[in-house]
Scaffold this active site. Sequence first.
Site, short mmCIF file in Angstrom:
data_model
loop_
_atom_site.label_atom_id
_atom_site.label_comp_id
_atom_site.label_asym_id
_atom_site.label_seq_id
_atom_site.Cartn_x
_atom_site.Cartn_y
_atom_site.Cartn_z
N LYS A 130 0.87 -1.19 0.00
CA LYS A 130 0.00 0.00 0.00
C LYS A 130 0.89 1.23 0.00
O LYS A 130 1.73 1.40 0.88
CB LYS A 130 -0.90 0.00 1.24
CG LYS A 130 -1.74 1.28 1.42
CD LYS A 130 -2.83 1.34 0.39
CE LYS A 130 -3.77 2.55 0.63
NZ LYS A 130 -3.09 3.84 0.39
N ASP A 184 1.50 5.56 -0.34
CA ASP A 184 0.91 6.79 0.21
C ASP A 184 0.74 7.81 -0.92
O ASP A 184 1.70 8.44 -1.35
CB ASP A 184 1.84 7.34 1.31
CG ASP A 184 1.14 8.37 2.17
OD1 ASP A 184 -0.08 8.57 2.01
OD2 ASP A 184 1.81 8.98 3.02
N GLU A 219 3.27 2.17 3.50
CA GLU A 219 2.12 2.44 4.37
C GLU A 219 1.57 1.16 4.99
O GLU A 219 0.95 1.18 6.05
CB GLU A 219 1.04 3.16 3.57
CG GLU A 219 -0.16 3.59 4.38
CD GLU A 219 -1.20 4.31 3.55
OE1 GLU A 219 -2.36 4.39 3.99
OE2 GLU A 219 -0.85 4.79 2.45
#
Length: 210
Positions: free
Chosen positions: A36, A38, A170
């Site tokens: 994931k 950002d 993230e």
Amino acid sequence: MSLRERTRPALGIIEPCLPSPAKAPPSGPGWLHEFKHDGFRILAWRDGAGVQLITRTGNDFSSRFPSIAMAVSKLPVRSFLIDGEAVVCDENGLAVFELIRRDGAGERAVLCAFDLLELDGKDLRRSPIEKRKELLAELLNGSQVGIAFNECFGEDGAIVFREACRLGCEGIVSKRLGSIYRRGRSPLWLKVKNPNAPAVKREAQENWGR
């Protein structure tokens, strides 16, 4: 009428699929895991009418991210709808949200593409995630600067999460094999946050302020 309400007639109004929060990544087979990053969630449209880069709030960021818009315009198919995250990376290759907010940063932005919802007029949302990923990887093979396939991993979730934390990402998103693309929160998509990531610390500060 908002840009979200003016989406293409073939698919109608599209609300992004969102992962459900989880405390730990799932273990064992049957899952795909991806890092994931950002940035800004983007739905990238391309058809005969041109290109739109639609945010979760329905704004068109095509002019803000010209490098992504150019890359999307050059993909060799008639139409598609890609789900992804627009990011700007630092010198270490890590996506940093503060960088993407700076003036002129859009020239450096890259779309980390992780899902394909439509291709040449065919609605793929009810196809299994692994099939959508396969088609997306084929579409982006040899693609332009400005868009990249967000790699997914079949190893145990704990291993992928540990590596994501080591890199400073993230966190990870884990997706159950066979899952369809549905609007809103999906129980078959799970997000585990890296507690030391700037994005997570930023969210904690914002929540405290409320």
